[in-house]
Design an enzyme around this catalytic site. Structure first.
Site, PDB file in Angstrom:
ATOM      1  N   ARG A 121     -32.279 -72.779  -8.541  1.00  0.00           N
ATOM      2  CA  ARG A 121     -30.942 -72.860  -7.948  1.00  0.00           C
ATOM      3  C   ARG A 121     -30.997 -72.657  -6.431  1.00  0.00           C
ATOM      4  NH1 ARG A 121     -26.514 -71.516 -11.151  1.00  0.00           N
ATOM      5  NH2 ARG A 121     -25.618 -70.115  -9.621  1.00  0.00           N
ATOM      6  N   ARG A 155     -35.987 -73.709   2.671  1.00  0.00           N
ATOM      7  CA  ARG A 155     -35.843 -74.657   3.787  1.00  0.00           C
ATOM      8  C   ARG A 155     -36.756 -74.303   4.948  1.00  0.00           C
ATOM      9  NH1 ARG A 155     -29.907 -73.979   3.356  1.00  0.00           N
ATOM     10  NH2 ARG A 155     -29.199 -75.288   1.642  1.00  0.00           N
ATOM     11  N   ARG A 213     -26.391 -60.800 -19.821  1.00  0.00           N
ATOM     12  CA  ARG A 213     -26.193 -59.730 -18.849  1.00  0.00           C
ATOM     13  C   ARG A 213     -24.698 -59.618 -18.602  1.00  0.00           C
ATOM     14  NH1 ARG A 213     -30.014 -56.198 -17.946  1.00  0.00           N
ATOM     15  NH2 ARG A 213     -29.680 -55.989 -15.684  1.00  0.00           N
ATOM     16  N   ARG A 221     -25.535 -56.741  -5.005  1.00  0.00           N
ATOM     17  CA  ARG A 221     -24.904 -57.278  -3.784  1.00  0.00           C
ATOM     18  C   ARG A 221     -23.576 -56.582  -3.515  1.00  0.00           C
ATOM     19  NH1 ARG A 221     -24.526 -63.523  -6.164  1.00  0.00           N
ATOM     20  NH2 ARG A 221     -23.602 -62.960  -8.150  1.00  0.00           N
ATOM     21  N   GLU A 278     -21.728 -54.852  -6.827  1.00  0.00           N
ATOM     22  CA  GLU A 278     -21.995 -55.513  -8.116  1.00  0.00           C
ATOM     23  C   GLU A 278     -23.233 -54.903  -8.769  1.00  0.00           C
ATOM     24  OE1 GLU A 278     -21.864 -59.836  -7.856  1.00  0.00           O
ATOM     25  OE2 GLU A 278     -23.373 -60.007  -9.440  1.00  0.00           O
ATOM     26  N   TYR A 326     -25.744 -71.418 -18.126  1.00  0.00           N
ATOM     27  CA  TYR A 326     -25.475 -70.905 -16.787  1.00  0.00           C
ATOM     28  C   TYR A 326     -24.714 -71.998 -16.025  1.00  0.00           C
ATOM     29  CZ  TYR A 326     -27.400 -68.144 -12.758  1.00  0.00           C
ATOM     30  OH  TYR A 326     -27.605 -67.342 -11.663  1.00  0.00           O
TER      31      TYR A 326
HETATM   32  P1  FAD Z   1     -14.961 -68.207 -18.301  1.00  0.00           P
HETATM   33  O1  FAD Z   1     -14.454 -68.260 -16.916  1.00  0.00           O
HETATM   34  O2  FAD Z   1     -15.854 -67.068 -18.676  1.00  0.00           O
HETATM   35  O3  FAD Z   1     -13.694 -68.221 -19.286  1.00  0.00           O
HETATM   36  C1  FAD Z   1     -13.793 -67.943 -20.651  1.00  0.00           C
HETATM   37  C2  FAD Z   1     -12.532 -67.195 -21.055  1.00  0.00           C
HETATM   38  O4  FAD Z   1     -12.512 -67.060 -22.480  1.00  0.00           O
HETATM   39  C3  FAD Z   1     -12.483 -65.780 -20.484  1.00  0.00           C
HETATM   40  O5  FAD Z   1     -11.291 -65.622 -19.725  1.00  0.00           O
HETATM   41  C4  FAD Z   1     -12.517 -64.883 -21.709  1.00  0.00           C
HETATM   42  O6  FAD Z   1     -11.734 -63.721 -21.574  1.00  0.00           O
HETATM   43  C5  FAD Z   1     -11.931 -65.812 -22.785  1.00  0.00           C
HETATM   44  N1  FAD Z   1     -12.312 -65.429 -24.144  1.00  0.00           N
HETATM   45  C6  FAD Z   1     -13.552 -65.183 -24.621  1.00  0.00           C
HETATM   46  N2  FAD Z   1     -13.502 -64.838 -25.917  1.00  0.00           N
HETATM   47  C7  FAD Z   1     -12.194 -64.885 -26.283  1.00  0.00           C
HETATM   48  C8  FAD Z   1     -11.507 -64.615 -27.496  1.00  0.00           C
HETATM   49  N3  FAD Z   1     -12.153 -64.203 -28.592  1.00  0.00           N
HETATM   50  N4  FAD Z   1     -10.160 -64.777 -27.533  1.00  0.00           N
HETATM   51  C9  FAD Z   1      -9.479 -65.158 -26.422  1.00  0.00           C
HETATM   52  N5  FAD Z   1     -10.088 -65.409 -25.242  1.00  0.00           N
HETATM   53  C10 FAD Z   1     -11.432 -65.280 -25.172  1.00  0.00           C
HETATM   54  N6  FAD Z   1     -19.508 -70.485 -10.194  1.00  0.00           N
HETATM   55  C11 FAD Z   1     -19.408 -71.173  -9.050  1.00  0.00           C
HETATM   56  O7  FAD Z   1     -19.201 -72.405  -9.083  1.00  0.00           O
HETATM   57  N7  FAD Z   1     -19.488 -70.550  -7.840  1.00  0.00           N
HETATM   58  C12 FAD Z   1     -19.691 -69.199  -7.725  1.00  0.00           C
HETATM   59  O8  FAD Z   1     -19.753 -68.676  -6.617  1.00  0.00           O
HETATM   60  C13 FAD Z   1     -19.813 -68.453  -8.913  1.00  0.00           C
HETATM   61  N8  FAD Z   1     -20.011 -67.126  -8.865  1.00  0.00           N
HETATM   62  C14 FAD Z   1     -20.116 -66.435 -10.011  1.00  0.00           C
HETATM   63  C15 FAD Z   1     -20.305 -65.058  -9.921  1.00  0.00           C
HETATM   64  C16 FAD Z   1     -20.398 -64.311 -11.070  1.00  0.00           C
HETATM   65  C17 FAD Z   1     -20.590 -62.831 -10.941  1.00  0.00           C
HETATM   66  C18 FAD Z   1     -20.321 -64.940 -12.346  1.00  0.00           C
HETATM   67  C19 FAD Z   1     -20.445 -64.134 -13.609  1.00  0.00           C
HETATM   68  C20 FAD Z   1     -20.127 -66.307 -12.433  1.00  0.00           C
HETATM   69  C21 FAD Z   1     -20.033 -67.071 -11.278  1.00  0.00           C
HETATM   70  N9  FAD Z   1     -19.805 -68.431 -11.327  1.00  0.00           N
HETATM   71  C22 FAD Z   1     -19.706 -69.140 -10.167  1.00  0.00           C
HETATM   72  C23 FAD Z   1     -19.676 -69.148 -12.613  1.00  0.00           C
HETATM   73  C24 FAD Z   1     -18.203 -69.293 -13.043  1.00  0.00           C
HETATM   74  O9  FAD Z   1     -17.646 -68.019 -13.256  1.00  0.00           O
HETATM   75  C25 FAD Z   1     -18.161 -70.151 -14.317  1.00  0.00           C
HETATM   76  O10 FAD Z   1     -18.640 -71.438 -14.032  1.00  0.00           O
HETATM   77  C26 FAD Z   1     -16.779 -70.340 -14.900  1.00  0.00           C
HETATM   78  O11 FAD Z   1     -16.170 -69.103 -15.069  1.00  0.00           O
HETATM   79  C27 FAD Z   1     -16.911 -71.052 -16.231  1.00  0.00           C
HETATM   80  O12 FAD Z   1     -15.654 -71.225 -16.831  1.00  0.00           O
HETATM   81  P2  FAD Z   1     -15.492 -71.080 -18.399  1.00  0.00           P
HETATM   82  O13 FAD Z   1     -14.117 -71.491 -18.709  1.00  0.00           O
HETATM   83  O14 FAD Z   1     -16.611 -71.747 -19.083  1.00  0.00           O
HETATM   84  O15 FAD Z   1     -15.746 -69.519 -18.698  1.00  0.00           O
HETATM   85  N1  UDP Z   2     -32.402 -64.209  -6.368  1.00  0.00           N
HETATM   86  C1  UDP Z   2     -33.219 -63.231  -5.830  1.00  0.00           C
HETATM   87  N2  UDP Z   2     -32.886 -62.663  -4.630  1.00  0.00           N
HETATM   88  C2  UDP Z   2     -31.760 -63.006  -3.972  1.00  0.00           C
HETATM   89  C3  UDP Z   2     -30.930 -64.000  -4.511  1.00  0.00           C
HETATM   90  C4  UDP Z   2     -31.277 -64.576  -5.714  1.00  0.00           C
HETATM   91  O1  UDP Z   2     -34.215 -62.859  -6.435  1.00  0.00           O
HETATM   92  O2  UDP Z   2     -31.494 -62.424  -2.889  1.00  0.00           O
HETATM   93  C5  UDP Z   2     -32.797 -64.797  -7.660  1.00  0.00           C
HETATM   94  C6  UDP Z   2     -32.224 -63.979  -8.831  1.00  0.00           C
HETATM   95  O3  UDP Z   2     -33.144 -64.023  -9.902  1.00  0.00           O
HETATM   96  C7  UDP Z   2     -30.952 -64.724  -9.161  1.00  0.00           C
HETATM   97  C8  UDP Z   2     -31.368 -66.183  -8.925  1.00  0.00           C
HETATM   98  O4  UDP Z   2     -32.256 -66.104  -7.787  1.00  0.00           O
HETATM   99  O5  UDP Z   2     -30.540 -64.501 -10.487  1.00  0.00           O
HETATM  100  C9  UDP Z   2     -30.246 -67.156  -8.646  1.00  0.00           C
HETATM  101  O6  UDP Z   2     -29.529 -66.688  -7.517  1.00  0.00           O
HETATM  102  P1  UDP Z   2     -27.982 -66.999  -7.303  1.00  0.00           P
HETATM  103  O7  UDP Z   2     -27.580 -66.464  -5.983  1.00  0.00           O
HETATM  104  O8  UDP Z   2     -27.733 -68.435  -7.582  1.00  0.00           O
HETATM  105  O9  UDP Z   2     -27.340 -66.124  -8.460  1.00  0.00           O
HETATM  106  P2  UDP Z   2     -25.816 -65.980  -8.950  1.00  0.00           P
HETATM  107  O10 UDP Z   2     -24.937 -66.114  -7.744  1.00  0.00           O
HETATM  108  O11 UDP Z   2     -25.605 -67.030  -9.974  1.00  0.00           O
HETATM  109  O12 UDP Z   2     -25.795 -64.599  -9.506  1.00  0.00           O
END
Ligand code: FAD
Ligand code: UDP
Length: 384
Positions: free
Chosen positions: A178, A182, A256, A287, A310, A358
């Site tokens: 991911r 560069r 996780r 972070r 986090e 993911y």
């Molecule tokens: P979710 O957003 O997880 O939605 C699923 C929903 O289903 C939840 O609201 C949950 O409560 C509900 N649910 C589950 N089980 C039940 C049940 N039994 N009954 C009723 N409701 C239920 N993506 C990016 O593009 N850019 C980012 O910067 C980025 N940062 C992220 C940072 C973190 C810390 C995390 C964890 C993810 C990040 N993502 C990011 C990924 C992004 O969150 C997901 O792509 C997106 O949330 C996916 O949408 P979804 O609808 O599949 O799942």
């Molecule tokens: N990663 C790392 N150091 C960093 C940033 C990322 O080792 O400073 C690794 C880590 O294993 C992480 C993966 O690269 O899970 C992907 O990073 P990304 O920032 O895409 O993670 P996300 O935002 O999805 O948590």
């Protein structure tokens, strides 16, 4: 609506569920009910405005919108304008701050050099060559094949341990792929064609997606509490965890989860940027997010800021799963659930939890648009 009109139940109001609901309601005279166990829509991309500071807080960590998919970009722009925010990330290692993703600036500051791109490439290639492994098969080997062992040990090894707590030889190499490497000074975290944040926040975007009166939302409603009373003919789009749907009959998949510690501070600016990573193991969080930096275009009237630390840990029963760990044993279990779901009637599985993938937001939307076009629309064509 006549009694023979089909009804649709969507489990989960994340990007996947909302996209399916929006598409059905915009194209058919069909009632869509979304059940969401949390007290808000938007899934993990949810954000809210903190009333003390007027700062938009991303409850589940900073969510940066980026995509190279024209269809997805056009789709989200129907519900919100986007800012031109371009994400940058910095990392703190042994008390010093470096630029990410690993680029010429990171290399030059870390090795105390003034390499030109070609010199840096040669230097890193020598390090990689020493390791002698040209066909990586796992996370660690892949990372070392990209940046060599020294940079891996500093910026990746301990951060990854905190994030996954799994031997990096057992993690999939796609996780590290991911991050670009560069040999110039470009430090944009993403390389996509389009990037930005919803101008007026994610909340407005989500509510625009579901403004049709054909969409009904039931918050704080767990699918598993209402499942037994459902009509088996209702079409269900399930976006919760796939293993839970089958009552963990083939065992639990490993995930996780994250804990976020929010702090409101009486200072103007805490860290000078939106996301600072912490590479050292002894710092327990991975972070710190400082949300005001996601919207530099918004005027701030008070000298306060909000940060969120986090922390990552294994997901246990009752936790919200976030990241699929996806080890070999998970892939074996997943195969059995996939077979089981192919036997289910009237249920489609989607999203990050429903597919154990993911997925970034743009990927969740793209996959929902494709499920709608290929599987849902053909079913309902006669109701146009
Ligand atoms: P979710 O957003 O997880 O939605 C699923 C929903 O289903 C939840 O609201 C949950 O409560 C509900 N649910 C589950 N089980 C039940 C049940 N039994 N009954 C009723 N409701 C239920 N993506 C990016 O593009 N850019 C980012 O910067 C980025 N940062 C992220 C940072 C973190 C810390 C995390 C964890 C993810 C990040 N993502 C990011 C990924 C992004 O969150 C997901 O792509 C997106 O949330 C996916 O949408 P979804 O609808 O599949 O799942
Ligand atoms: N990663 C790392 N150091 C960093 C940033 C990322 O080792 O400073 C690794 C880590 O294993 C992480 C993966 O690269 O899970 C992907 O990073 P990304 O920032 O895409 O993670 P996300 O935002 O999805 O948590």
């Amino acid at each position: 609506m006549s009694s023979s009109t089909p009804k649709v139940l969507i489990v989960g109001a994340g990007f996947f569920g909302l996209t399916i609901a929006e598409r059905i309601a915009s194209n058919f005279d069909i009632e869509v009910t979304i059940v969401e166990k949390r007290n808000h829509i938007g899934g993990n991309a949810y954000s809210y405005i903190n009333s003390d500071t007027n700062i938009e807080v991303h409850k589940y960590g900073s969510h940066l919108f980026h995509t190279s998919n024209e269809l997805v970009w056009k789709y989200v722009n129907r519900f919100s304008n986007f800012t031109n925010y371009q994400h940058q990330v910095w990392t703190s290692y042994q008390g010093k701050v470096y630029s990410l993703p690993i680029n010429l600036h990171t290399m030059n500051t870390f090795f105390d050099k003034n390499f030109k791109p070609i010199e840096a490439k040669e230097f890193i290639q020598n390090q990689i060559f020493k390791e002698g492994n040209l066909t990586p098969t796992n996370f660690e080997e892949k990372a070392i094949s990209l940046i060599g062992r020294t940079l891996y040990d500093a910026f990746i090894k301990e951060y990854t341990h905190k994030q996954w707590n799994v031997d990096p030889k057992k993690l999939d190499q796609s996780i590290i792929s991911r991050l670009p490497v560069r040999y110039d000074y470009n430090n944009r975290y993403f390389s996509d064609k389009y990037e930005g944040l919803p101008l007026n926040g994610y909340a407005e975007l989500f509510s625009k997606m579901i403004e049709s009166n054909k969409i009904k939302i039931l918050l704080e409603t767990d699918f598993f509490d209402i499942r037994k009373d459902l009509n088996p003919d209702i079409l269900t789009i399930y976006t919760g965890p796939i293993d839970k749907y089958f009552d963990y009959s083939y065992g639990g998949l490993t995930w996780r989860t994250l804990d976020f510690q929010l702090e409101i501070l009486d200072i103007e600016d805490y860290q000078g940027t939106s996301v600072m990573n912490f590479a050292d193991l002894e710092i327990p969080y991975t972070r710190i997010h400082e949300f005001q930096h996601l919207h530099p275009e918004r005027k701030k009237s008070i000298k306060r800021t909000i940060i969120s630390k986090e922390f990552s840990r294994f997901s246990e029963v009752g936790d919200d799963p976030y990241y699929p760990i996806n080890q070999a044993k998970d892939r074996e279990i997943l195969k059995r659930y996939r077979y089981a779901l192919s036997k289910e009637r009237n249920v489609l599985f989607g999203g990050r939890l429903g597919t154990y993938q993911y997925l970034d937001m743009h990927m969740a939307i793209a996959s929902a648009l494709s499920m709608y076009e290929n599987q849902i629309r053909p079913l309902f064509k006669k109701f146009i």
